[in-house]
Design an enzyme around this catalytic site. Structure first.
Site, PDB file in Angstrom:
ATOM      1  N   LYS A   1       0.841  -1.211   0.000  1.00  9.44           N
ATOM      2  CA  LYS A   1       0.000   0.000   0.000  1.00  9.44           C
ATOM      3  C   LYS A   1       0.874   1.260   0.000  1.00  9.44           C
ATOM      4  O   LYS A   1       0.681   2.166  -0.801  1.00  9.44           O
ATOM      5  CB  LYS A   1      -0.923   0.020   1.238  1.00  9.44           C
ATOM      6  CG  LYS A   1      -1.860  -1.168   1.330  1.00  9.44           C
ATOM      7  CD  LYS A   1      -2.806  -1.062   2.509  1.00  9.44           C
ATOM      8  CE  LYS A   1      -2.149  -1.122   3.884  1.00  9.44           C
ATOM      9  NZ  LYS A   1      -1.510  -2.414   4.200  1.00  9.44           N
TER      10      LYS A   1
ATOM     11  N   ARG B   1     -10.174   0.882   8.035  1.00 11.91           N
ATOM     12  CA  ARG B   1      -9.667  -0.417   8.474  1.00 11.91           C
ATOM     13  C   ARG B   1     -10.765  -1.326   9.007  1.00 11.91           C
ATOM     14  O   ARG B   1     -10.514  -2.483   9.292  1.00 11.91           O
ATOM     15  CB  ARG B   1      -8.673  -0.237   9.612  1.00 11.91           C
ATOM     16  CG  ARG B   1      -7.367   0.333   9.168  1.00 11.91           C
ATOM     17  CD  ARG B   1      -6.618  -0.700   8.390  1.00 11.91           C
ATOM     18  NE  ARG B   1      -5.454  -1.164   9.087  1.00 11.91           N
ATOM     19  CZ  ARG B   1      -4.236  -0.647   8.916  1.00 11.91           C
ATOM     20  NH1 ARG B   1      -4.038   0.331   8.085  1.00 11.91           N
ATOM     21  NH2 ARG B   1      -3.225  -1.153   9.556  1.00 11.91           N
TER      22      ARG B   1
ATOM     23  N   ARG C   1      11.792  -4.940   5.891  1.00 13.71           N
ATOM     24  CA  ARG C   1      11.464  -3.592   5.395  1.00 13.71           C
ATOM     25  C   ARG C   1      12.280  -2.534   6.132  1.00 13.71           C
ATOM     26  O   ARG C   1      12.588  -2.676   7.316  1.00 13.71           O
ATOM     27  CB  ARG C   1       9.976  -3.324   5.614  1.00 13.71           C
ATOM     28  CG  ARG C   1       9.608  -1.856   5.390  1.00 13.71           C
ATOM     29  CD  ARG C   1       8.139  -1.625   5.323  1.00 13.71           C
ATOM     30  NE  ARG C   1       7.454  -1.997   6.545  1.00 13.71           N
ATOM     31  CZ  ARG C   1       6.141  -1.929   6.685  1.00 13.71           C
ATOM     32  NH1 ARG C   1       5.386  -1.523   5.678  1.00 13.71           N
ATOM     33  NH2 ARG C   1       5.571  -2.289   7.816  1.00 13.71           N
TER      34      ARG C   1
ATOM     35  N   ARG D   1      10.503  -0.438  11.556  1.00  9.88           N
ATOM     36  CA  ARG D   1       9.326  -0.154  12.378  1.00  9.88           C
ATOM     37  C   ARG D   1       9.257  -1.109  13.568  1.00  9.88           C
ATOM     38  O   ARG D   1       9.545  -2.290  13.438  1.00  9.88           O
ATOM     39  CB  ARG D   1       8.054  -0.286  11.526  1.00  9.88           C
ATOM     40  CG  ARG D   1       7.662   1.027  10.873  1.00  9.88           C
ATOM     41  CD  ARG D   1       6.563   0.888   9.868  1.00  9.88           C
ATOM     42  NE  ARG D   1       5.389   0.142  10.292  1.00  9.88           N
ATOM     43  CZ  ARG D   1       4.307  -0.016   9.549  1.00  9.88           C
ATOM     44  NH1 ARG D   1       4.243   0.540   8.344  1.00  9.88           N
ATOM     45  NH2 ARG D   1       3.279  -0.718   9.970  1.00  9.88           N
TER      46      ARG D   1
ATOM     47  N   ARG E   1      -0.930  -8.595  13.379  1.00  2.00           N
ATOM     48  CA  ARG E   1      -1.500  -7.630  12.422  1.00  2.00           C
ATOM     49  C   ARG E   1      -2.253  -8.361  11.315  1.00  2.00           C
ATOM     50  O   ARG E   1      -3.305  -7.908  10.866  1.00  2.00           O
ATOM     51  CB  ARG E   1      -0.386  -6.753  11.835  1.00  2.00           C
ATOM     52  CG  ARG E   1       0.094  -5.692  12.819  1.00  2.00           C
ATOM     53  CD  ARG E   1       1.468  -5.154  12.481  1.00  2.00           C
ATOM     54  NE  ARG E   1       1.582  -4.585  11.165  1.00  2.00           N
ATOM     55  CZ  ARG E   1       2.736  -4.417  10.519  1.00  2.00           C
ATOM     56  NH1 ARG E   1       3.874  -4.773  11.088  1.00  2.00           N
ATOM     57  NH2 ARG E   1       2.760  -3.882   9.326  1.00  2.00           N
TER      58      ARG E   1
HETATM   59  P1  AP5 Z   1       4.731  -1.563   2.056  1.00  2.00           P
HETATM   60  O1  AP5 Z   1       4.463  -0.786   0.808  1.00  2.00           O
HETATM   61  O2  AP5 Z   1       5.387  -0.880   3.187  1.00  2.00           O
HETATM   62  O3  AP5 Z   1       3.390  -2.335   2.530  1.00  2.00           O
HETATM   63  P2  AP5 Z   1       2.109  -1.793   3.256  1.00  2.00           P
HETATM   64  O4  AP5 Z   1       0.938  -2.466   2.643  1.00  2.00           O
HETATM   65  O5  AP5 Z   1       2.115  -0.305   3.308  1.00  2.00           O
HETATM   66  O6  AP5 Z   1       2.338  -2.433   4.682  1.00  2.00           O
HETATM   67  P3  AP5 Z   1       2.146  -1.802   6.132  1.00  2.00           P
HETATM   68  O7  AP5 Z   1       2.887  -2.693   7.080  1.00  2.00           O
HETATM   69  O8  AP5 Z   1       2.507  -0.359   6.139  1.00  2.00           O
HETATM   70  O9  AP5 Z   1       0.635  -1.984   6.339  1.00  2.00           O
HETATM   71  P4  AP5 Z   1      -0.114  -1.937   7.662  1.00  2.00           P
HETATM   72  O10 AP5 Z   1      -1.485  -1.823   7.171  1.00  2.00           O
HETATM   73  O11 AP5 Z   1       0.163  -3.059   8.580  1.00  2.00           O
HETATM   74  O12 AP5 Z   1       0.536  -0.667   8.421  1.00  2.00           O
HETATM   75  P5  AP5 Z   1       0.020   0.808   8.692  1.00  2.00           P
HETATM   76  O13 AP5 Z   1       1.190   1.694   8.747  1.00  2.00           O
HETATM   77  O14 AP5 Z   1      -1.103   1.157   7.808  1.00  2.00           O
HETATM   78  O15 AP5 Z   1       5.604  -2.829   1.612  1.00  2.00           O
HETATM   79  C1  AP5 Z   1       6.077  -3.766   2.570  1.00  2.00           C
HETATM   80  C2  AP5 Z   1       7.478  -4.246   2.203  1.00  2.00           C
HETATM   81  O16 AP5 Z   1       7.406  -5.012   1.009  1.00  2.00           O
HETATM   82  C3  AP5 Z   1       8.480  -3.109   1.908  1.00  2.00           C
HETATM   83  O17 AP5 Z   1       9.733  -3.471   2.395  1.00  2.00           O
HETATM   84  C4  AP5 Z   1       8.488  -3.007   0.366  1.00  2.00           C
HETATM   85  O18 AP5 Z   1       9.715  -2.531  -0.135  1.00  2.00           O
HETATM   86  C5  AP5 Z   1       8.220  -4.457  -0.029  1.00  2.00           C
HETATM   87  N1  AP5 Z   1       7.470  -4.584  -1.267  1.00  2.00           N
HETATM   88  C6  AP5 Z   1       6.452  -3.794  -1.717  1.00  2.00           C
HETATM   89  N2  AP5 Z   1       5.981  -4.260  -2.892  1.00  2.00           N
HETATM   90  C7  AP5 Z   1       6.700  -5.388  -3.180  1.00  2.00           C
HETATM   91  C8  AP5 Z   1       6.686  -6.310  -4.263  1.00  2.00           C
HETATM   92  N3  AP5 Z   1       5.840  -6.199  -5.285  1.00  2.00           N
HETATM   93  N4  AP5 Z   1       7.558  -7.339  -4.209  1.00  2.00           N
HETATM   94  C9  AP5 Z   1       8.444  -7.464  -3.177  1.00  2.00           C
HETATM   95  N5  AP5 Z   1       8.506  -6.625  -2.134  1.00  2.00           N
HETATM   96  C10 AP5 Z   1       7.644  -5.583  -2.139  1.00  2.00           C
HETATM   97  O19 AP5 Z   1      -0.582   0.653  10.169  1.00  2.00           O
HETATM   98  C11 AP5 Z   1       0.248   0.395  11.270  1.00  2.00           C
HETATM   99  C12 AP5 Z   1      -0.541   0.418  12.558  1.00  2.00           C
HETATM  100  O20 AP5 Z   1      -1.132   1.715  12.733  1.00  2.00           O
HETATM  101  C13 AP5 Z   1      -1.739  -0.548  12.623  1.00  2.00           C
HETATM  102  O21 AP5 Z   1      -1.357  -1.824  13.062  1.00  2.00           O
HETATM  103  C14 AP5 Z   1      -2.657   0.166  13.616  1.00  2.00           C
HETATM  104  O22 AP5 Z   1      -2.219  -0.006  14.935  1.00  2.00           O
HETATM  105  C15 AP5 Z   1      -2.454   1.627  13.258  1.00  2.00           C
HETATM  106  N6  AP5 Z   1      -3.395   2.101  12.226  1.00  2.00           N
HETATM  107  C16 AP5 Z   1      -3.088   2.600  11.000  1.00  2.00           C
HETATM  108  N7  AP5 Z   1      -4.193   2.955  10.339  1.00  2.00           N
HETATM  109  C17 AP5 Z   1      -5.235   2.681  11.169  1.00  2.00           C
HETATM  110  C18 AP5 Z   1      -6.635   2.820  11.044  1.00  2.00           C
HETATM  111  N8  AP5 Z   1      -7.208   3.318   9.929  1.00  2.00           N
HETATM  112  N9  AP5 Z   1      -7.406   2.436  12.092  1.00  2.00           N
HETATM  113  C19 AP5 Z   1      -6.864   1.958  13.226  1.00  2.00           C
HETATM  114  N10 AP5 Z   1      -5.543   1.791  13.394  1.00  2.00           N
HETATM  115  C20 AP5 Z   1      -4.724   2.150  12.368  1.00  2.00           C
HETATM  116 MG    MG Z   2       2.250   1.153   4.817  1.00  3.54          MG
END
Ligand code: AP5
Ligand code: MG
Length: 210
Positions: free
Chosen positions: A15, A88, A122, A155, A166
């Site tokens: 994402k 979410r 990552r 992270r 997660r």
């Molecule tokens: P990356 O692009 O970083 O993936 P991502 O989908 O953004 O993963 P996240 O871990 O950020 O998602 P998340 O939903 O758990 O975290 P968030 O910050 O939203 O890619 C991942 C890795 O893969 C990277 O190293 C990249 O280089 C690699 N990669 C990418 N594409 C690839 C490919 N095609 N092939 C190979 N490798 C690849 O949320 C974190 C926390 O915040 C949550 O747990 C929660 O506590 C809180 N939170 C955030 N939003 C909310 C909400 N709306 N409501 C409640 N709590 C929330």
């Molecule tokens: Mg992300």
């Protein structure tokens, strides 16, 4: 483009990676609740202090805290928006519908067995939030961001144990949103495995078809 696009998909599905490029190349504005929450944690704001424990445990941060961030951000934005990691759960999706009209929901589909390796290797830029991977998308100079030269960090929720939690929370709370947007006729499923640029092209094609 004036579209409001939600990006769904499990942790590690890409994402953040894809949002970064869509904003840089197509002029969308990013709203990433994860980035906003991490900034609040780092700054030690009251919201950040409340959110930290939930994030480190791999749980969702309570809706009222997240909605506070979203309302504030959406108020000030004109033009196209990509919402990365929001909504979410069903309640957040319904609240979002009351604030603005969502034009498209993109679901990045990636097999679960790939996600743990993507996340535990990552690295993120401390200054601009750019996303790297030690093996699949390595920075040109070790430990430094290609885009701004900022320091890269891991992270605190990218440990295997927290990643598994997660993923569990994702299946329980967020996966049902694909059905929510499918019923509205605005869901686009995109294969999220393979080359990062190829996935980007798939997304752009879907956006252009809108
Ligand atoms: P990356 O692009 O970083 O993936 P991502 O989908 O953004 O993963 P996240 O871990 O950020 O998602 P998340 O939903 O758990 O975290 P968030 O910050 O939203 O890619 C991942 C890795 O893969 C990277 O190293 C990249 O280089 C690699 N990669 C990418 N594409 C690839 C490919 N095609 N092939 C190979 N490798 C690849 O949320 C974190 C926390 O915040 C949550 O747990 C929660 O506590 C809180 N939170 C955030 N939003 C909310 C909400 N709306 N409501 C409640 N709590 C929330
Ligand atoms: Mg992300």
């Amino acid at each position: 483009m004036d579209l409001k696009i939600v990006i769904l998909g499990p942790p590690g599905s890409g994402k953040g990676t894809q949002t970064e490029r869509l904003c840089a190349e197509l002029g969308f504005t990013k709203i990433s609740t994860g980035d906003l929450l991490r900034e609040a944690v780092r700054a030690g704001t009251p919201l950040g202090i409340k959110a930290k424990g939930f994030m480190d445990a791999g749980k969702l941060t309570p809706n009222d805290l997240v909605m506070e961030l979203i309302r504030e951000k959406l108020k000030n934005i004109k033009g196209g928006v990509i919402l990365d990691g929001f909504p979410r759960n069903l309640e957040q999706a319904e609240m979002l519908d009351k604030i603005t009209k969502v034009d498209m929901a993109i679901d990045l589909v990636v097999n679960e067995d790939k996600l743990v390796k993507r996340l535990t290797m990552r690295r993120i830029c401390k200054d601009c939030n750019s996303v790297f991977h030690l093996e699949f998308n390595p920075p040109k100079a070790a430990g430094k961001c290609d885009k701004c030269g900022g320091e890269l960090y891991q992270r605190s929720d990218d440990t295997e144990k927290t990643v598994r939690e997660r993923l569990r929370v994702y299946k329980e709370s967020t996966l049902p949103l694909t059905e929510y947007y499918a019923k509205k006729g605005i869901l686009k499923r995109i294969e999220g495995e393979g080359d990062i640029s190829e996935i980007y092209r798939r997304i752009v094609k879907a956006i252009n078809a809108k």
